[in-house]
Design a protein around this motif. Structure first.
Motif, PDB file in Angstrom:
ATOM      1  N   ASP A  62      61.418  -7.308   5.677  1.00 25.85           N
ATOM      2  CA  ASP A  62      62.427  -7.330   6.848  1.00 25.85           C
ATOM      3  C   ASP A  62      63.729  -6.932   6.909  1.00 25.85           C
ATOM      4  O   ASP A  62      64.372  -6.348   7.333  1.00 25.85           O
ATOM      5  CB  ASP A  62      62.139  -8.682   7.667  1.00 25.85           C
ATOM      6  N   THR A  63      64.616  -7.605   5.681  1.00 23.74           N
ATOM      7  CA  THR A  63      65.856  -7.266   5.354  1.00 23.74           C
ATOM      8  C   THR A  63      65.937  -5.717   4.951  1.00 23.74           C
ATOM      9  O   THR A  63      66.932  -4.992   5.442  1.00 23.74           O
ATOM     10  CB  THR A  63      66.405  -8.205   4.135  1.00 23.74           C
ATOM     11  N   ILE A  64      64.942  -5.285   4.382  1.00 25.24           N
ATOM     12  CA  ILE A  64      65.362  -3.767   3.771  1.00 25.24           C
ATOM     13  C   ILE A  64      64.940  -3.033   4.881  1.00 25.24           C
ATOM     14  O   ILE A  64      65.581  -1.847   5.023  1.00 25.24           O
ATOM     15  CB  ILE A  64      64.109  -3.562   3.106  1.00 25.24           C
ATOM     16  N   ARG A  65      64.118  -3.105   5.881  1.00 25.81           N
ATOM     17  CA  ARG A  65      63.857  -2.374   7.078  1.00 25.81           C
ATOM     18  C   ARG A  65      64.860  -2.000   7.924  1.00 25.81           C
ATOM     19  O   ARG A  65      65.129  -1.236   8.539  1.00 25.81           O
ATOM     20  CB  ARG A  65      62.559  -3.060   7.974  1.00 25.81           C
ATOM     21  N   ARG A  66      65.833  -3.568   7.952  1.00 26.42           N
ATOM     22  CA  ARG A  66      66.855  -3.505   9.023  1.00 26.42           C
ATOM     23  C   ARG A  66      68.383  -2.558   8.437  1.00 26.42           C
ATOM     24  O   ARG A  66      69.142  -2.480   9.145  1.00 26.42           O
ATOM     25  CB  ARG A  66      67.291  -4.953   9.223  1.00 26.42           C
ATOM     26  N   LEU A  67      68.074  -2.259   7.138  1.00 24.41           N
ATOM     27  CA  LEU A  67      69.252  -1.643   6.405  1.00 24.41           C
ATOM     28  C   LEU A  67      69.342  -0.050   7.067  1.00 24.41           C
ATOM     29  O   LEU A  67      68.348   0.628   7.020  1.00 24.41           O
ATOM     30  CB  LEU A  67      69.005  -1.499   4.991  1.00 24.41           C
ATOM     31  N   ALA A 120      73.437   4.322   5.751  1.00 25.61           N
ATOM     32  CA  ALA A 120      74.805   4.015   5.094  1.00 25.61           C
ATOM     33  C   ALA A 120      74.872   2.815   4.484  1.00 25.61           C
ATOM     34  O   ALA A 120      75.213   2.642   3.399  1.00 25.61           O
ATOM     35  CB  ALA A 120      75.933   3.759   6.611  1.00 25.61           C
ATOM     36  N   GLU A 121      73.908   1.424   4.758  1.00 24.53           N
ATOM     37  CA  GLU A 121      73.983   0.524   4.057  1.00 24.53           C
ATOM     38  C   GLU A 121      73.160   0.850   2.743  1.00 24.53           C
ATOM     39  O   GLU A 121      73.606   0.219   1.719  1.00 24.53           O
ATOM     40  CB  GLU A 121      73.261  -0.666   4.844  1.00 24.53           C
ATOM     41  N   ARG A 122      72.313   1.476   2.673  1.00 29.91           N
ATOM     42  CA  ARG A 122      71.410   1.763   1.551  1.00 29.91           C
ATOM     43  C   ARG A 122      72.071   2.616   0.506  1.00 29.91           C
ATOM     44  O   ARG A 122      71.492   2.737  -0.509  1.00 29.91           O
ATOM     45  CB  ARG A 122      69.863   2.402   1.996  1.00 29.91           C
ATOM     46  N   SER A 123      72.887   3.491   1.267  1.00 32.41           N
ATOM     47  CA  SER A 123      73.733   4.400   0.149  1.00 32.41           C
ATOM     48  C   SER A 123      74.929   3.767  -0.171  1.00 32.41           C
ATOM     49  O   SER A 123      75.632   4.347  -1.241  1.00 32.41           O
ATOM     50  CB  SER A 123      74.160   5.803   1.079  1.00 32.41           C
ATOM     51  N   SER A 153      73.219   2.455  -6.127  1.00 32.80           N
ATOM     52  CA  SER A 153      73.404   2.291  -4.947  1.00 32.80           C
ATOM     53  C   SER A 153      72.377   0.936  -4.331  1.00 32.80           C
ATOM     54  O   SER A 153      71.472   0.696  -5.321  1.00 32.80           O
ATOM     55  CB  SER A 153      72.730   3.512  -4.048  1.00 32.80           C
ATOM     56  N   VAL A 154      72.538   0.687  -3.349  1.00 37.61           N
ATOM     57  CA  VAL A 154      71.641  -0.430  -2.547  1.00 37.61           C
ATOM     58  C   VAL A 154      70.174  -0.018  -2.756  1.00 37.61           C
ATOM     59  O   VAL A 154      69.297  -0.454  -2.906  1.00 37.61           O
ATOM     60  CB  VAL A 154      71.860  -0.571  -1.202  1.00 37.61           C
ATOM     61  N   ALA A 155      69.990   1.427  -2.464  1.00 37.84           N
ATOM     62  CA  ALA A 155      68.640   1.954  -2.399  1.00 37.84           C
ATOM     63  C   ALA A 155      68.070   2.114  -3.814  1.00 37.84           C
ATOM     64  O   ALA A 155      66.903   1.640  -3.876  1.00 37.84           O
ATOM     65  CB  ALA A 155      68.550   3.533  -2.007  1.00 37.84           C
ATOM     66  N   TYR A 156      68.740   2.206  -5.078  1.00 37.52           N
ATOM     67  CA  TYR A 156      68.458   2.046  -6.125  1.00 37.52           C
ATOM     68  C   TYR A 156      68.008   0.421  -6.726  1.00 37.52           C
ATOM     69  O   TYR A 156      67.139   0.286  -7.271  1.00 37.52           O
ATOM     70  CB  TYR A 156      69.515   2.686  -7.202  1.00 37.52           C
TER      71      TYR A 156
END
Length: 87
Positions: free
Chosen positions: A38-43, A46-49, A61-64
């Motif tokens: 749920d947390t990951i889906r809401r990112l 810009a947040e993932r980068s 990066s957050v995605a990494y």
């Protein structure tokens, strides 16, 4: 980054027997995975980068972090469980 088998002091008792029954552990795992998903889906993109510094890997990066520290890490533990079952 979590405990590593080559550094057992990172997590005292990491080899200790589980205290919960399998159904209880699976329910807890399912809850944790659901919350993380749920947390990951809401990112947002810009947040993932966004980037930060990991002491062992440098800038990441957050995605990494999601891919390597969460997904790959869980897959490693599943492989460990499967290996223990074959032993």
């Amino acid at each position: 980054m979590g405990a590593r088998q080559d550094r057992p002091s990172d997590s005292p008792g990491w080899r200790a027997a589980p205290r919960a029954q399998p159904d209880e552990m699976l329910a807890q795992l399912q809850d944790e995975v659901r919350r993380a998903a749920d947390t990951i889906r809401r990112l947002s993109a810009a947040e993932r980068s966004k980037r930060g510094i990991n002491p062992e890997r440098g800038e990441v990066s957050v995605a990494y972090v999601i891919e390597s520290f969460i997904v790959d890490h869980a897959e490693e533990h599943l492989a460990q469980v499967k290996g223990a079952l074959r032993a």
